[in-house]
Scaffold this active site. Sequence first.
Site, short mmCIF file in Angstrom:
data_model
loop_
_atom_site.label_atom_id
_atom_site.label_comp_id
_atom_site.label_asym_id
_atom_site.label_seq_id
_atom_site.Cartn_x
_atom_site.Cartn_y
_atom_site.Cartn_z
N LYS A 84 43.75 49.85 30.12
CA LYS A 84 42.51 50.50 30.56
C LYS A 84 42.76 51.86 31.22
O LYS A 84 41.94 52.76 31.12
CB LYS A 84 41.75 49.59 31.51
CG LYS A 84 41.19 48.37 30.78
CD LYS A 84 39.84 47.95 31.33
CE LYS A 84 39.16 46.97 30.39
NZ LYS A 84 39.84 45.66 30.33
N GLU A 106 30.87 50.22 34.98
CA GLU A 106 30.52 48.80 34.98
C GLU A 106 31.84 48.03 34.98
O GLU A 106 32.86 48.54 34.55
CB GLU A 106 29.73 48.45 33.71
CG GLU A 106 30.56 48.18 32.43
CD GLU A 106 31.31 49.39 31.88
OE1 GLU A 106 30.98 50.53 32.25
OE2 GLU A 106 32.25 49.18 31.07
N SER A 373 47.89 43.83 25.76
CA SER A 373 46.98 44.74 26.44
C SER A 373 47.18 44.76 27.95
O SER A 373 46.89 45.76 28.61
CB SER A 373 45.53 44.38 26.11
OG SER A 373 45.29 43.01 26.37
C1 LIG Z 1 39.49 44.68 29.45
C2 LIG Z 1 40.65 44.05 28.80
C3 LIG Z 1 40.63 43.68 27.44
C4 LIG Z 1 39.42 43.81 26.56
O1 LIG Z 1 38.95 45.10 26.36
P1 LIG Z 1 39.09 45.88 24.98
O2 LIG Z 1 38.18 47.03 25.15
O3 LIG Z 1 38.67 44.97 23.88
O4 LIG Z 1 40.51 46.28 24.84
C5 LIG Z 1 41.78 43.15 26.89
N1 LIG Z 1 42.88 42.96 27.63
C6 LIG Z 1 42.95 43.30 28.92
C7 LIG Z 1 44.21 43.06 29.67
C8 LIG Z 1 41.84 43.85 29.56
O5 LIG Z 1 41.90 44.19 30.86
#
Ligand SMILES: *Cc1c(COP(=O)(O)O)cnc(C)c1O
Length: 391
Positions: A84, A106, A373
Amino acid sequence: MSKGRFGEYGGQYAAETLMFALTELENAYREAQADPTFDLEFKTLLREYAGRPSLLYRAERMSADLGTQVFLKREDLNHTGAHKINNVLGQVLLARRMGKKRVIAETGAGQHGVATATAAALFGLSCDVFMGEEDTRRQALNVYRMELLGAKVHPVTTGTATLKDATSEALREWSRRVSDTYYVVGSVVGPHPYPEIVRDFQRVIGDEIRAEMLDKYNRLPTALFACVGGGSNAIGTFYPFIEDASVRMIGAEAGGEGVETGRHAASLTGGTIGVFHGMKSIFLQDDEGQIAPVYSISAGLDYPGIGPEHAHLHKTGRGEYYAVTDEEAIDAFEYLSRMEGIIPAIESAHAVALLRKMHAEFKPEDMVVVTLSGRGDKDVEAIGRYRGQIV
Ligand SMILES: *Cc1c(COP(=O)(O)O)cnc(C)c1O
């Protein structure tokens, strides 16, 4: 209405006050894109503040276990522990360039709110975060974290008091104070130009994968796996490969307790076309077009829609999307911890789980990349309780 389309999806569905703000945003973004100092500032921040490039780790034990060569793109190693921060640093740079003194965001579980509060602190901007009241209770630690970083958290009590209501409230607040406020959207969702802006700031994930694969192995990956909430880490991973037809792009949606139970957040698997939060896309909704309640063990995937570019990739068949249940994701959370010594975010564990389900489709010489992610520290307690290891 033709602006910002991905096939039939996307667009700009907003009231007049917001149309003014969206046009101002698009003009500022086009200017920034044409200005090499903007890109230089962004890349410098990614390197010196966020810690990029992130590692592309060759997972040997997992490769041996699954019978194909597995690489993990380590977004979990970024500052604040997820992908993020890439998007947030880009947007806050843009806010500063536009002369805005205040940013709003948000947040669901608090991940995007924390990233935005972090970037606002870095740039000395004031920051207000909208969060469903239900979520402020479930994620009290993240509320405090945002306050520690200097942000003010506003609990939202409308609707189900969760992420979709927080998003609606942030959009309302933006239209009330367009002049001094920049709205930092957290995924590739919302009205044009947000899906494009957020994708452009996240494509660094895929650009790095591509460059490193070509440099070290002189080839492209066979397949890319990523989890999909709104879709930002997935599109960031996929986007630089869209024209390479040989590279499979595979997204893992949150199947919750199973798509057949109705308790899930798998928009592409179980949703229909609609207009919500300023965009035309695929949403989980009832027969009257009311947005349906969503459920996933993973708060970051708990959104009733998906970014319009994914809806298009799904429709054309270029992208593949499958649902992964809570149980499968928890198994993968434990699997990666034991197999590679990496505790992934429960969101990212959905992508790992999907590769485990599909591994027989890949040969020993194939190379597959899974984007991790985020890191799993935030989830350890919840999974421990789920497993009855913590009472
Ligand atoms: C917010 C988040 C997601 C989901 O958001 P995307 O916009 O689909 O990438 C996935 N993994 C983590 C660790 C997150 O914080």
